[in-house]
Motif scaffolding. Sequence first.
Motif, PDB file in Angstrom:
ATOM      1  N   LEU A  98       0.866  -1.184   0.000  1.00 47.58           N
ATOM      2  CA  LEU A  98       0.000   0.000   0.000  1.00 47.58           C
ATOM      3  C   LEU A  98       0.906   1.238   0.000  1.00 47.58           C
ATOM      4  CD1 LEU A  98      -2.550  -1.118   2.757  1.00 47.58           C
ATOM      5  CD2 LEU A  98      -2.807  -1.308   0.291  1.00 47.58           C
ATOM      6  N   ASP A  99       0.474   2.263  -0.718  1.00 48.23           N
ATOM      7  CA  ASP A  99       1.168   3.560  -0.658  1.00 48.23           C
ATOM      8  C   ASP A  99       0.668   4.262   0.589  1.00 48.23           C
ATOM      9  OD1 ASP A  99       2.588   3.330  -2.920  1.00 48.23           O
ATOM     10  OD2 ASP A  99       1.282   4.556  -4.175  1.00 48.23           O
ATOM     11  N   VAL A 100       1.531   4.468   1.565  1.00 46.54           N
ATOM     12  CA  VAL A 100       1.081   4.964   2.863  1.00 46.54           C
ATOM     13  C   VAL A 100       1.426   6.442   3.044  1.00 46.54           C
ATOM     14  CG1 VAL A 100       1.249   4.644   5.358  1.00 46.54           C
ATOM     15  CG2 VAL A 100       1.440   2.667   3.842  1.00 46.54           C
ATOM     16  N   ALA A 101       0.469   7.187   3.559  1.00 46.06           N
ATOM     17  CA  ALA A 101       0.728   8.564   3.996  1.00 46.06           C
ATOM     18  C   ALA A 101       0.105   8.734   5.373  1.00 46.06           C
ATOM     19  CB  ALA A 101       0.134   9.571   3.021  1.00 46.06           C
ATOM     20  N   VAL A 102       0.768   9.496   6.224  1.00 41.48           N
ATOM     21  CA  VAL A 102       0.242   9.778   7.560  1.00 41.48           C
ATOM     22  C   VAL A 102       0.020  11.280   7.670  1.00 41.48           C
ATOM     23  CG1 VAL A 102       0.739   9.746  10.035  1.00 41.48           C
ATOM     24  CG2 VAL A 102       1.414   7.803   8.609  1.00 41.48           C
ATOM     25  N   ILE A 103      -1.183  11.635   8.092  1.00 42.20           N
ATOM     26  CA  ILE A 103      -1.520  13.051   8.277  1.00 42.20           C
ATOM     27  C   ILE A 103      -1.759  13.307   9.757  1.00 42.20           C
ATOM     28  CG2 ILE A 103      -3.226  14.852   7.791  1.00 42.20           C
ATOM     29  CD1 ILE A 103      -3.969  13.442   5.269  1.00 42.20           C
ATOM     30  N   ASP A 104      -1.104  14.329  10.287  1.00 37.75           N
ATOM     31  CA  ASP A 104      -1.393  14.752  11.666  1.00 37.75           C
ATOM     32  C   ASP A 104      -0.859  16.163  11.842  1.00 37.75           C
ATOM     33  OD1 ASP A 104      -1.716  15.065  14.454  1.00 37.75           O
ATOM     34  OD2 ASP A 104      -1.494  12.894  14.748  1.00 37.75           O
ATOM     35  N   PRO A 105      -1.727  17.120  12.155  1.00 35.52           N
ATOM     36  CA  PRO A 105      -1.248  18.491  12.298  1.00 35.52           C
ATOM     37  C   PRO A 105      -0.414  18.677  13.570  1.00 35.52           C
ATOM     38  CG  PRO A 105      -3.580  18.367  12.850  1.00 35.52           C
ATOM     39  CD  PRO A 105      -3.169  16.997  12.369  1.00 35.52           C
ATOM     40  N   ARG A 106      -0.451  17.684  14.458  1.00 40.82           N
ATOM     41  CA  ARG A 106       0.265  17.840  15.735  1.00 40.82           C
ATOM     42  C   ARG A 106       1.726  17.426  15.531  1.00 40.82           C
ATOM     43  NH1 ARG A 106      -3.768  13.973  18.883  1.00 40.82           N
ATOM     44  NH2 ARG A 106      -3.044  12.754  17.090  1.00 40.82           N
ATOM     45  N   THR A 107       2.597  18.422  15.459  1.00 43.14           N
ATOM     46  CA  THR A 107       3.992  18.145  15.114  1.00 43.14           C
ATOM     47  C   THR A 107       4.716  17.337  16.190  1.00 43.14           C
ATOM     48  OG1 THR A 107       4.480  20.354  15.935  1.00 43.14           O
ATOM     49  CG2 THR A 107       4.305  20.103  13.559  1.00 43.14           C
ATOM     50  N   ALA A 108       4.165  17.307  17.385  1.00 40.34           N
ATOM     51  CA  ALA A 108       4.796  16.500  18.432  1.00 40.34           C
ATOM     52  C   ALA A 108       4.642  15.012  18.123  1.00 40.34           C
ATOM     53  CB  ALA A 108       4.175  16.826  19.791  1.00 40.34           C
ATOM     54  N   PHE A 109       3.532  14.671  17.459  1.00 42.53           N
ATOM     55  CA  PHE A 109       3.294  13.260  17.114  1.00 42.53           C
ATOM     56  C   PHE A 109       3.971  12.887  15.787  1.00 42.53           C
ATOM     57  CE2 PHE A 109      -0.059  14.038  20.109  1.00 42.53           C
ATOM     58  CZ  PHE A 109      -0.324  12.809  20.706  1.00 42.53           C
ATOM     59  N   ALA A 110       3.794  13.774  14.811  1.00 43.37           N
ATOM     60  CA  ALA A 110       4.244  13.449  13.452  1.00 43.37           C
ATOM     61  C   ALA A 110       5.715  13.791  13.277  1.00 43.37           C
ATOM     62  CB  ALA A 110       3.387  14.203  12.432  1.00 43.37           C
ATOM     63  N   THR A 111       6.581  12.937  13.780  1.00 43.18           N
ATOM     64  CA  THR A 111       8.011  13.171  13.626  1.00 43.18           C
ATOM     65  C   THR A 111       8.629  12.049  12.798  1.00 43.18           C
ATOM     66  OG1 THR A 111       8.685  11.881  15.564  1.00 43.18           O
ATOM     67  CG2 THR A 111       8.083  14.195  15.944  1.00 43.18           C
ATOM     68  N   PRO A 112       9.626  12.387  11.992  1.00 42.74           N
ATOM     69  CA  PRO A 112      10.285  11.368  11.160  1.00 42.74           C
ATOM     70  C   PRO A 112      10.906  10.259  12.014  1.00 42.74           C
ATOM     71  CG  PRO A 112      10.979  13.584  10.527  1.00 42.74           C
ATOM     72  CD  PRO A 112      10.165  13.733  11.773  1.00 42.74           C
ATOM     73  N   GLU A 113      11.300  10.589  13.253  1.00 47.77           N
ATOM     74  CA  GLU A 113      11.886   9.560  14.122  1.00 47.77           C
ATOM     75  C   GLU A 113      10.857   8.480  14.427  1.00 47.77           C
ATOM     76  OE1 GLU A 113      12.088  12.912  14.858  1.00 47.77           O
ATOM     77  OE2 GLU A 113      14.105  12.991  13.988  1.00 47.77           O
ATOM     78  N   ARG A 114       9.606   8.896  14.599  1.00 52.77           N
ATOM     79  CA  ARG A 114       8.559   7.913  14.903  1.00 52.77           C
ATOM     80  C   ARG A 114       8.068   7.197  13.644  1.00 52.77           C
ATOM     81  NH1 ARG A 114       4.970   8.432  19.169  1.00 52.77           N
ATOM     82  NH2 ARG A 114       3.199   8.879  17.813  1.00 52.77           N
ATOM     83  N   PHE A 115       8.271   7.813  12.473  1.00 58.00           N
ATOM     84  CA  PHE A 115       7.770   7.232  11.214  1.00 58.00           C
ATOM     85  C   PHE A 115       8.849   7.234  10.138  1.00 58.00           C
ATOM     86  CE2 PHE A 115       4.091   8.553  13.587  1.00 58.00           C
ATOM     87  CZ  PHE A 115       3.198   7.506  13.398  1.00 58.00           C
ATOM     88  N   PRO A 116       9.906   6.462  10.338  1.00 52.74           N
ATOM     89  CA  PRO A 116      11.002   6.492   9.359  1.00 52.74           C
ATOM     90  C   PRO A 116      10.541   6.029   7.977  1.00 52.74           C
ATOM     91  CG  PRO A 116      11.286   4.683  10.942  1.00 52.74           C
ATOM     92  CD  PRO A 116      10.136   5.516  11.431  1.00 52.74           C
ATOM     93  N   GLY A 117      10.891   6.823   6.989  1.00 48.39           N
ATOM     94  CA  GLY A 117      10.610   6.425   5.605  1.00 48.39           C
ATOM     95  C   GLY A 117       9.167   6.565   5.170  1.00 48.39           C
ATOM     96  N   ILE A 118       8.323   7.163   6.015  1.00 51.58           N
ATOM     97  CA  ILE A 118       6.904   7.283   5.681  1.00 51.58           C
ATOM     98  C   ILE A 118       6.599   8.726   5.273  1.00 51.58           C
ATOM     99  CG2 ILE A 118       4.564   7.217   6.683  1.00 51.58           C
ATOM    100  CD1 ILE A 118       5.664   4.443   6.116  1.00 51.58           C
ATOM    101  N   ASP A 119       5.702   8.869   4.311  1.00 48.44           N
ATOM    102  CA  ASP A 119       5.273  10.188   3.858  1.00 48.44           C
ATOM    103  C   ASP A 119       4.432  10.831   4.963  1.00 48.44           C
ATOM    104  OD1 ASP A 119       4.602  12.319   2.332  1.00 48.44           O
ATOM    105  OD2 ASP A 119       3.273  11.226   0.969  1.00 48.44           O
ATOM    106  N   LEU A 120       5.025  11.798   5.674  1.00 52.06           N
ATOM    107  CA  LEU A 120       4.381  12.419   6.836  1.00 52.06           C
ATOM    108  C   LEU A 120       3.912  13.822   6.479  1.00 52.06           C
ATOM    109  CD1 LEU A 120       6.523  12.034  10.086  1.00 52.06           C
ATOM    110  CD2 LEU A 120       4.145  11.352   9.747  1.00 52.06           C
TER     111      LEU A 120
END
Lengths: 233, 107
Positions: A98-120
Amino acid sequence: MQLDALTALNAERAARRAAILVTDLDGGTQRVVREAEIAADPLADLLGQRLASGKSSLAEVEGRPLFLTVQAPPVRLVIVGAVHISQALCPMATALDLDVAVIDPRTAFATPERFPGIDLVTLWPDEAFGGAVPALDRYCAVAALTHDPKIDDPALMAALRADCFYVGALGSRKTHAARVARLGAVGFTEDAIGRIAAPIGLDIGAVSPAEIAVSILGQIVEAQRAPRSAAAR
Amino acid sequence: MLSTETDILSTAEAWRRAGRGVALATVIETWGSAPRPVGSHLVVDADGNFLGSVSGGCVEGAVITEGMEAIADGRARVVAFGVADETAWRVGLSCGGRIRVYVEPVT
Protein backbone atom coordinates in the motif's frame (compact mmCIF):
# COMPACT_ATOMS: atom_id res chain seq x y z
CA MET A 1 -1.47 -3.97 -29.86
CA GLN A 2 -3.17 -1.07 -31.56
CA LEU A 3 -1.74 2.27 -30.53
CA ASP A 4 -5.20 3.51 -29.56
CA ALA A 5 -5.63 0.60 -27.11
CA LEU A 6 -2.25 1.39 -25.55
CA THR A 7 -3.16 5.08 -25.38
CA ALA A 8 -6.46 4.23 -23.68
CA LEU A 9 -4.70 2.06 -21.09
CA ASN A 10 -2.20 4.79 -20.33
CA ALA A 11 -4.94 7.42 -20.05
CA GLU A 12 -6.95 5.28 -17.62
CA ARG A 13 -3.90 4.61 -15.51
CA ALA A 14 -2.97 8.29 -15.37
CA ALA A 15 -6.51 9.09 -14.20
CA ARG A 16 -6.29 6.36 -11.49
CA ARG A 17 -9.16 4.38 -13.05
CA ALA A 18 -9.03 0.62 -13.50
CA ALA A 19 -9.12 -1.01 -16.93
CA ILE A 20 -8.65 -4.49 -18.34
CA LEU A 21 -7.03 -5.31 -21.67
CA VAL A 22 -8.60 -8.47 -23.11
CA THR A 23 -6.29 -10.21 -25.60
CA ASP A 24 -7.39 -13.18 -27.69
CA LEU A 25 -4.14 -15.14 -27.87
CA ASP A 26 -5.27 -17.12 -30.92
CA GLY A 27 -6.54 -14.32 -33.11
CA GLY A 28 -4.55 -11.47 -31.60
CA THR A 29 -7.65 -9.28 -31.31
CA GLN A 30 -7.72 -6.95 -28.32
CA ARG A 31 -10.05 -4.59 -26.57
CA VAL A 32 -9.82 -2.31 -23.56
CA VAL A 33 -12.66 -2.54 -21.04
CA ARG A 34 -12.78 0.44 -18.72
CA GLU A 35 -13.93 -0.04 -15.13
CA ALA A 36 -17.23 1.72 -15.78
CA GLU A 37 -17.91 -0.56 -18.77
CA ILE A 38 -17.37 -3.86 -16.94
CA ALA A 39 -20.92 -4.25 -15.63
CA ALA A 40 -22.38 -4.14 -19.15
CA ASP A 41 -19.68 -6.34 -20.71
CA PRO A 42 -20.47 -9.90 -21.92
CA LEU A 43 -17.60 -11.06 -19.66
CA ALA A 44 -18.78 -8.95 -16.70
CA ASP A 45 -18.46 -11.69 -14.06
CA LEU A 46 -15.02 -12.79 -15.16
CA LEU A 47 -13.72 -9.24 -15.50
CA GLY A 48 -15.17 -8.15 -12.15
CA GLN A 49 -13.57 -11.10 -10.42
CA ARG A 50 -10.17 -10.54 -12.04
CA LEU A 51 -10.28 -6.83 -11.26
CA ALA A 52 -10.95 -7.62 -7.59
CA SER A 53 -7.95 -9.95 -7.55
CA GLY A 54 -5.87 -7.16 -9.07
CA LYS A 55 -3.82 -9.72 -10.98
CA SER A 56 -3.37 -10.27 -14.71
CA SER A 57 -4.03 -13.84 -15.82
CA LEU A 58 -5.08 -16.30 -18.52
CA ALA A 59 -8.70 -17.30 -19.00
CA GLU A 60 -10.56 -19.55 -21.41
CA VAL A 61 -13.87 -18.37 -22.81
CA GLU A 62 -15.81 -20.62 -25.18
CA GLY A 63 -12.65 -22.55 -25.98
CA ARG A 64 -10.61 -19.45 -26.81
CA PRO A 65 -7.49 -18.62 -24.79
CA LEU A 66 -7.61 -15.08 -23.47
CA PHE A 67 -5.12 -13.06 -21.50
CA LEU A 68 -6.52 -10.42 -19.20
CA THR A 69 -4.13 -7.61 -18.37
CA VAL A 70 -5.57 -6.10 -15.21
CA GLN A 71 -4.55 -2.53 -14.62
CA ALA A 72 -5.74 -1.36 -11.22
CA PRO A 73 -4.54 1.87 -9.65
CA PRO A 74 -2.08 1.42 -6.78
CA VAL A 75 -4.02 1.36 -3.53
CA ARG A 76 -3.25 4.16 -1.09
CA LEU A 77 -3.72 4.12 2.65
CA VAL A 78 -4.12 7.49 4.33
CA ILE A 79 -3.67 7.24 8.09
CA VAL A 80 -5.01 10.15 10.06
CA GLY A 81 -3.15 10.42 13.33
CA ALA A 82 0.55 9.83 13.95
CA VAL A 83 -0.29 7.70 16.96
CA HIS A 84 1.11 4.49 18.44
CA ILE A 85 -1.17 2.24 16.35
CA SER A 86 -0.05 4.12 13.22
CA GLN A 87 3.58 3.36 14.03
CA ALA A 88 2.72 -0.36 13.97
CA LEU A 89 0.42 0.03 10.96
CA CYS A 90 2.88 1.80 8.63
CA PRO A 91 5.46 -0.97 8.13
CA MET A 92 2.76 -3.63 7.85
CA ALA A 93 0.85 -1.61 5.25
CA THR A 94 4.05 -1.00 3.33
CA ALA A 95 4.66 -4.76 3.31
CA LEU A 96 1.23 -5.15 1.68
CA ASP A 97 2.34 -2.77 -1.09
CA LEU A 98 0.00 0.00 0.00
CA ASP A 99 1.17 3.56 -0.66
CA VAL A 100 1.08 4.96 2.86
CA ALA A 101 0.73 8.56 4.00
CA VAL A 102 0.24 9.78 7.56
CA ILE A 103 -1.52 13.05 8.28
CA ASP A 104 -1.39 14.75 11.67
CA PRO A 105 -1.25 18.49 12.30
CA ARG A 106 0.26 17.84 15.74
CA THR A 107 3.99 18.15 15.11
CA ALA A 108 4.80 16.50 18.43
CA PHE A 109 3.29 13.26 17.11
CA ALA A 110 4.24 13.45 13.45
CA THR A 111 8.01 13.17 13.63
CA PRO A 112 10.29 11.37 11.16
CA GLU A 113 11.89 9.56 14.12
CA ARG A 114 8.56 7.91 14.90
CA PHE A 115 7.77 7.23 11.21
CA PRO A 116 11.00 6.49 9.36
CA GLY A 117 10.61 6.43 5.61
CA ILE A 118 6.90 7.28 5.68
CA ASP A 119 5.27 10.19 3.86
CA LEU A 120 4.38 12.42 6.84
CA VAL A 121 2.14 15.43 6.41
CA THR A 122 1.82 17.86 9.35
CA LEU A 123 -1.34 19.57 8.14
CA TRP A 124 -5.03 19.40 8.93
CA PRO A 125 -6.78 16.87 6.67
CA ASP A 126 -8.64 19.54 4.68
CA GLU A 127 -5.38 21.36 3.99
CA ALA A 128 -3.59 18.14 3.07
CA PHE A 129 -6.01 16.56 0.58
CA GLY A 130 -5.48 17.70 -2.97
CA GLY A 131 -2.15 19.22 -1.96
CA ALA A 132 0.54 17.45 0.02
CA VAL A 133 -1.64 14.34 -0.12
CA PRO A 134 -3.21 13.63 -3.54
CA ALA A 135 -6.99 13.94 -3.63
CA LEU A 136 -8.78 10.88 -2.27
CA ASP A 137 -10.49 8.47 -4.67
CA ARG A 138 -12.08 5.01 -4.80
CA TYR A 139 -8.69 3.34 -4.58
CA CYS A 140 -7.92 4.90 -1.22
CA ALA A 141 -8.39 3.52 2.27
CA VAL A 142 -8.67 6.02 5.11
CA ALA A 143 -8.09 5.10 8.75
CA ALA A 144 -8.90 7.84 11.26
CA LEU A 145 -7.01 7.10 14.46
CA THR A 146 -6.57 10.34 16.42
CA HIS A 147 -9.60 10.03 18.77
CA ASP A 148 -9.95 13.76 18.17
CA PRO A 149 -13.07 14.73 16.20
CA LYS A 150 -11.44 18.01 15.12
CA ILE A 151 -8.93 15.95 13.11
CA ASP A 152 -10.81 12.71 12.40
CA ASP A 153 -14.16 14.15 11.28
CA PRO A 154 -12.93 16.23 8.33
CA ALA A 155 -10.90 13.26 7.09
CA LEU A 156 -13.90 10.92 7.37
CA MET A 157 -16.11 13.40 5.53
CA ALA A 158 -13.57 13.73 2.73
CA ALA A 159 -13.25 9.93 2.53
CA LEU A 160 -17.01 9.40 2.29
CA ARG A 161 -17.38 12.12 -0.35
CA ALA A 162 -14.56 10.58 -2.41
CA ASP A 163 -16.16 7.13 -2.15
CA CYS A 164 -12.99 5.59 -0.71
CA PHE A 165 -13.22 1.79 -0.76
CA TYR A 166 -12.43 1.64 2.95
CA VAL A 167 -13.18 4.14 5.68
CA GLY A 168 -12.44 3.21 9.29
CA ALA A 169 -12.48 5.13 12.53
CA LEU A 170 -11.01 4.32 15.92
CA GLY A 171 -13.18 4.74 18.98
CA SER A 172 -15.63 2.93 21.18
CA ARG A 173 -19.25 2.35 20.25
CA LYS A 174 -20.18 5.34 22.40
CA THR A 175 -17.63 7.54 20.67
CA HIS A 176 -18.92 6.32 17.33
CA ALA A 177 -22.56 7.04 18.24
CA ALA A 178 -21.55 10.66 18.89
CA ARG A 179 -19.69 10.70 15.56
CA VAL A 180 -22.73 9.32 13.72
CA ALA A 181 -24.81 12.13 15.19
CA ARG A 182 -22.27 14.78 14.13
CA LEU A 183 -22.00 13.44 10.56
CA GLY A 184 -25.78 13.16 10.31
CA ALA A 185 -26.14 16.75 11.46
CA VAL A 186 -23.98 17.98 8.56
CA GLY A 187 -26.01 16.04 6.02
CA PHE A 188 -24.43 12.60 5.56
CA THR A 189 -27.02 9.88 4.96
CA GLU A 190 -27.35 6.82 7.13
CA ASP A 191 -26.04 4.68 4.24
CA ALA A 192 -22.96 6.84 3.85
CA ILE A 193 -22.23 6.86 7.57
CA GLY A 194 -22.84 3.10 7.62
CA ARG A 195 -19.82 2.66 5.37
CA ILE A 196 -17.51 3.67 8.21
CA ALA A 197 -15.94 0.66 9.90
CA ALA A 198 -16.27 1.52 13.57
CA PRO A 199 -14.99 0.43 15.96
CA ILE A 200 -12.21 0.02 13.41
CA GLY A 201 -10.74 -3.38 12.51
CA LEU A 202 -11.86 -6.99 12.33
CA ASP A 203 -13.16 -8.37 15.59
CA ILE A 204 -10.18 -10.56 16.48
CA GLY A 205 -9.82 -9.47 20.08
CA ALA A 206 -6.85 -7.25 19.26
CA VAL A 207 -5.24 -5.61 22.28
CA SER A 208 -1.77 -4.28 21.45
CA PRO A 209 -1.17 -1.54 18.86
CA ALA A 210 0.36 -4.12 16.50
CA GLU A 211 -2.64 -6.43 16.90
CA ILE A 212 -5.01 -3.56 16.22
CA ALA A 213 -2.93 -2.73 13.14
CA VAL A 214 -3.36 -6.34 11.96
CA SER A 215 -7.12 -6.14 12.49
CA ILE A 216 -7.30 -2.89 10.50
CA LEU A 217 -5.22 -4.27 7.64
CA GLY A 218 -7.29 -7.48 7.58
CA GLN A 219 -10.39 -5.36 7.16
CA ILE A 220 -8.75 -3.29 4.42
CA VAL A 221 -7.70 -6.41 2.47
CA GLU A 222 -11.23 -7.79 2.83
CA ALA A 223 -12.68 -4.56 1.40
CA GLN A 224 -10.06 -4.42 -1.33
CA ARG A 225 -10.68 -7.96 -2.56
CA ALA A 226 -14.48 -7.81 -2.58
CA PRO A 227 -15.55 -7.90 -6.25
CA ARG A 228 -15.62 -4.33 -7.48
CA SER A 229 -18.53 -4.92 -9.80
CA ALA A 230 -20.61 -5.79 -6.72
CA ALA A 231 -19.26 -2.74 -4.94
CA ALA A 232 -19.96 -0.44 -7.90
CA ARG A 233 -22.32 2.15 -6.59
CA MET B 1 16.14 3.13 -10.93
CA LEU B 2 13.69 0.30 -11.41
CA SER B 3 11.19 0.90 -14.16
CA THR B 4 7.56 0.45 -13.22
CA GLU B 5 4.85 -0.98 -15.46
CA THR B 6 3.68 2.61 -15.84
CA ASP B 7 7.02 3.69 -17.26
CA ILE B 8 7.04 0.75 -19.65
CA LEU B 9 3.58 1.26 -21.17
CA SER B 10 4.08 5.03 -21.33
CA THR B 11 7.42 4.46 -23.03
CA ALA B 12 5.81 2.06 -25.53
CA GLU B 13 3.29 4.74 -26.45
CA ALA B 14 5.91 7.51 -26.63
CA TRP B 15 8.28 5.46 -28.80
CA ARG B 16 5.47 4.51 -31.17
CA ARG B 17 4.29 8.11 -31.44
CA ALA B 18 7.86 9.11 -32.24
CA GLY B 19 7.64 6.80 -35.25
CA ARG B 20 9.76 3.97 -33.90
CA GLY B 21 8.90 0.30 -34.46
CA VAL B 22 7.79 -1.03 -31.09
CA ALA B 23 6.90 -4.42 -29.63
CA LEU B 24 5.50 -5.23 -26.22
CA ALA B 25 6.21 -8.47 -24.34
CA THR B 26 3.94 -9.60 -21.51
CA VAL B 27 4.45 -12.56 -19.16
CA ILE B 28 1.21 -14.54 -19.52
CA GLU B 29 1.99 -17.69 -17.55
CA THR B 30 4.60 -18.91 -15.08
CA TRP B 31 5.39 -22.21 -13.39
CA GLY B 32 7.79 -22.79 -10.55
CA SER B 33 10.12 -20.12 -9.33
CA ALA B 34 9.78 -17.63 -12.18
CA PRO B 35 11.29 -14.34 -11.08
CA ARG B 36 8.79 -11.94 -12.68
CA PRO B 37 5.03 -12.18 -12.08
CA VAL B 38 2.35 -12.69 -14.71
CA GLY B 39 1.52 -9.34 -16.32
CA SER B 40 5.11 -8.04 -16.28
CA HIS B 41 6.04 -6.10 -19.39
CA LEU B 42 9.07 -5.41 -21.52
CA VAL B 43 9.06 -2.93 -24.38
CA VAL B 44 11.57 -3.10 -27.23
CA ASP B 45 12.15 -1.02 -30.35
CA ALA B 46 13.41 -2.03 -33.80
CA ASP B 47 17.00 -1.30 -32.77
CA GLY B 48 16.85 -3.49 -29.69
CA ASN B 49 16.53 -0.69 -27.14
CA PHE B 50 14.39 -2.00 -24.31
CA LEU B 51 12.87 -1.18 -20.95
CA GLY B 52 11.37 -3.50 -18.36
CA SER B 53 11.90 -7.14 -17.56
CA VAL B 54 10.09 -10.43 -18.08
CA SER B 55 12.49 -12.76 -16.32
CA GLY B 56 14.93 -10.84 -14.20
CA GLY B 57 17.51 -11.17 -16.97
CA CYS B 58 17.65 -14.85 -17.94
CA VAL B 59 15.72 -14.80 -21.20
CA GLU B 60 15.58 -11.08 -21.93
CA GLY B 61 17.89 -11.43 -24.93
CA ALA B 62 15.64 -13.99 -26.60
CA VAL B 63 12.51 -11.96 -25.86
CA ILE B 64 14.11 -8.85 -27.32
CA THR B 65 14.95 -10.81 -30.49
CA GLU B 66 11.36 -12.06 -30.69
CA GLY B 67 10.17 -8.49 -30.24
CA MET B 68 12.34 -7.23 -33.07
CA GLU B 69 11.01 -10.03 -35.29
CA ALA B 70 7.44 -9.12 -34.34
CA ILE B 71 8.16 -5.52 -35.36
CA ALA B 72 9.53 -6.77 -38.68
CA ASP B 73 6.74 -9.21 -39.57
CA GLY B 74 3.87 -7.43 -37.80
CA ARG B 75 2.67 -10.61 -36.09
CA ALA B 76 2.04 -11.41 -32.43
CA ARG B 77 3.36 -14.67 -30.98
CA VAL B 78 3.54 -16.67 -27.77
CA VAL B 79 7.01 -17.85 -26.80
CA ALA B 80 7.84 -20.29 -24.01
CA PHE B 81 11.03 -20.66 -21.99
CA GLY B 82 11.93 -23.20 -19.38
CA VAL B 83 14.19 -25.98 -18.27
CA ALA B 84 12.23 -28.60 -20.18
CA ASP B 85 12.67 -26.57 -23.33
CA GLU B 86 15.33 -27.53 -25.84
CA THR B 87 16.43 -23.89 -25.88
CA ALA B 88 16.96 -24.02 -22.14
CA TRP B 89 20.63 -24.75 -22.61
CA ARG B 90 20.99 -21.46 -24.40
CA VAL B 91 18.48 -19.18 -22.71
CA GLY B 92 16.87 -21.24 -19.95
CA LEU B 93 15.81 -19.92 -16.60
CA SER B 94 18.53 -20.72 -14.12
CA CYS B 95 15.94 -20.72 -11.34
CA GLY B 96 14.24 -23.81 -12.80
CA GLY B 97 11.01 -21.99 -13.55
CA ARG B 98 9.16 -21.79 -16.83
CA ILE B 99 7.41 -18.85 -18.43
CA ARG B 100 5.27 -18.08 -21.45
CA VAL B 101 5.50 -14.62 -22.96
CA TYR B 102 3.14 -12.89 -25.40
CA VAL B 103 5.10 -10.72 -27.81
CA GLU B 104 3.14 -8.28 -29.98
CA PRO B 105 3.95 -5.39 -32.27
CA VAL B 106 2.42 -2.01 -31.42
CA THR B 107 0.76 -0.86 -34.62
